[in-house]
Design an enzyme around this catalytic site. Structure first.
Site, mmCIF file in Angstrom:
data_model
loop_
_atom_site.group_PDB
_atom_site.id
_atom_site.type_symbol
_atom_site.label_atom_id
_atom_site.label_comp_id
_atom_site.label_asym_id
_atom_site.label_seq_id
_atom_site.Cartn_x
_atom_site.Cartn_y
_atom_site.Cartn_z
ATOM 1 N N CYS A 168 92.033 -52.728 -15.315
ATOM 2 C CA CYS A 168 93.353 -52.490 -15.889
ATOM 3 C C CYS A 168 94.379 -52.956 -14.869
ATOM 4 O O CYS A 168 94.043 -53.719 -13.961
ATOM 5 C CB CYS A 168 93.539 -51.024 -16.305
ATOM 6 N N ASN A 177 94.462 -49.628 -11.721
ATOM 7 C CA ASN A 177 93.165 -49.036 -11.395
ATOM 8 C C ASN A 177 93.275 -47.547 -11.073
ATOM 9 O O ASN A 177 92.568 -47.036 -10.215
ATOM 10 C CB ASN A 177 92.490 -49.807 -10.255
ATOM 11 N N CYS A 211 94.238 -45.339 -14.090
ATOM 12 C CA CYS A 211 94.218 -44.653 -15.387
ATOM 13 C C CYS A 211 93.034 -45.112 -16.238
ATOM 14 O O CYS A 211 91.998 -44.453 -16.299
ATOM 15 C CB CYS A 211 95.527 -44.887 -16.157
ATOM 16 N N ARG A 212 93.182 -46.242 -16.903
ATOM 17 C CA ARG A 212 92.194 -46.684 -17.884
ATOM 18 C C ARG A 212 90.864 -47.110 -17.281
ATOM 19 O O ARG A 212 89.797 -46.681 -17.734
ATOM 20 C CB ARG A 212 92.768 -47.832 -18.730
ATOM 21 N N SER A 213 90.907 -47.983 -16.280
ATOM 22 C CA SER A 213 89.638 -48.528 -15.778
ATOM 23 C C SER A 213 88.769 -47.494 -15.054
ATOM 24 O O SER A 213 87.548 -47.494 -15.253
ATOM 25 C CB SER A 213 89.867 -49.783 -14.936
ATOM 26 N N ASP A 255 98.199 -48.354 -22.259
ATOM 27 C CA ASP A 255 98.398 -47.823 -20.916
ATOM 28 C C ASP A 255 99.111 -46.473 -21.033
ATOM 29 O O ASP A 255 100.252 -46.403 -21.480
ATOM 30 C CB ASP A 255 99.237 -48.792 -20.080
#
Length: 161
Positions: free
Chosen positions: A8, A11, A13-15, A126
Site C-alpha cells: 500500500c 505500509n 494500514c492496508r498492507s 485507504d
C-alpha cells in the site's frame, strides 16, 4: 517456498493487515512451510513505524498476529517475491514504474481485489483519514480477497494438505 508481498502507500494500514490475514489463512491451511509473506509501502512516510493503532486494534479483534515495522518497496522485492499485490491503482502504477526502473519489466504486479469476481479493478480503500469503521471495511474486503487469492495459489502450485 512461495513469497508474497502486499503493498500500500505507507505500509501501516492496508498492507500489514493483508499480511496478517494471509498468514492466519496459511497457518489455518497447514501451509506455513510453503509460504513467506511481507508487506511494504511505495512511499517512505512510515519507515520503521508500527502499524497504525487502528490496524493493530482490528488485528487483535480477529486474533491476528501482527509483527511488522513499516518499510518501503525496494529493488530486491521485485527479484525475491513471486507475487506482489497492490492495494489500489496508484500503488499499482507506482509498482509498475518501479519494476521497469529496477530492471524487472516483465514482473507481473497484481491488484488485490482482482481476485474477487465482480470486484476486478476496484481498490481496497485507504482508511487512514477515516474512523474505525474504515478498518473494519478493509478487513472484510481483504478477508474475501485473500481467501480467493490463496485458493488460486494453491491450485496454481498444486498445494494439497
Amino acid at each position: 517456498m512461495i513469497k508474497v508481498l502486499f503493498v500500500c502507500l505507507g505500509n501501516i494500514c492496508r498492507s500489514p493487515l493483508a499480511e496478517a490475514i494471509f498468514n492466519a489463512k496459511v497457518k489455518e491451511s497447514n501451509l506455513l512451510s510453503s509460504f513467506k509473506s511481507d508487506s511494504a509501502g511505495t512511499s517512505d512516510f512510515h519507515i520503521g513505524e508500527l502499524p497504525d493503532e487502528r490496524t493493530i486494534f482490528t488485528g487483535k479483534k480477529y486474533n491476528l498476529e501482527m509483527n511488522h515495522r513499516g518499510r518501503q518497496v525496494n529493488r530486491t522485492d521485485f527479484r525475491d517475491f513471486d507475487y506482489i499485490i497492490a492495494m489500489d491503482d496508484n500503488n499499482l502504477r507506482n509498482l509498475n514504474n518501479m519494476k521497469t526502473r529496477y530492471g524487472f519489466p516483465d514482473k507481473e504486479i497484481f491488484l488485490m481485489r482482482d481476485f474477487v469476481p465482480g470486484s476486478e479493478g476496484l481498490s481496497v480503500p485507504d482508511p487512514y483519514y477515516g474512523g474505525d469503521e474504515g478498518f473494519e471495511e478493509i478487513y472484510k474486503i481483504l478477508d474475501v480477497a485473500l481467501d480467493n487469492f490463496l485458493t488460486k495459489v494453491k491450485e496454481t502450485h498444486q498445494l494439497y494438505v
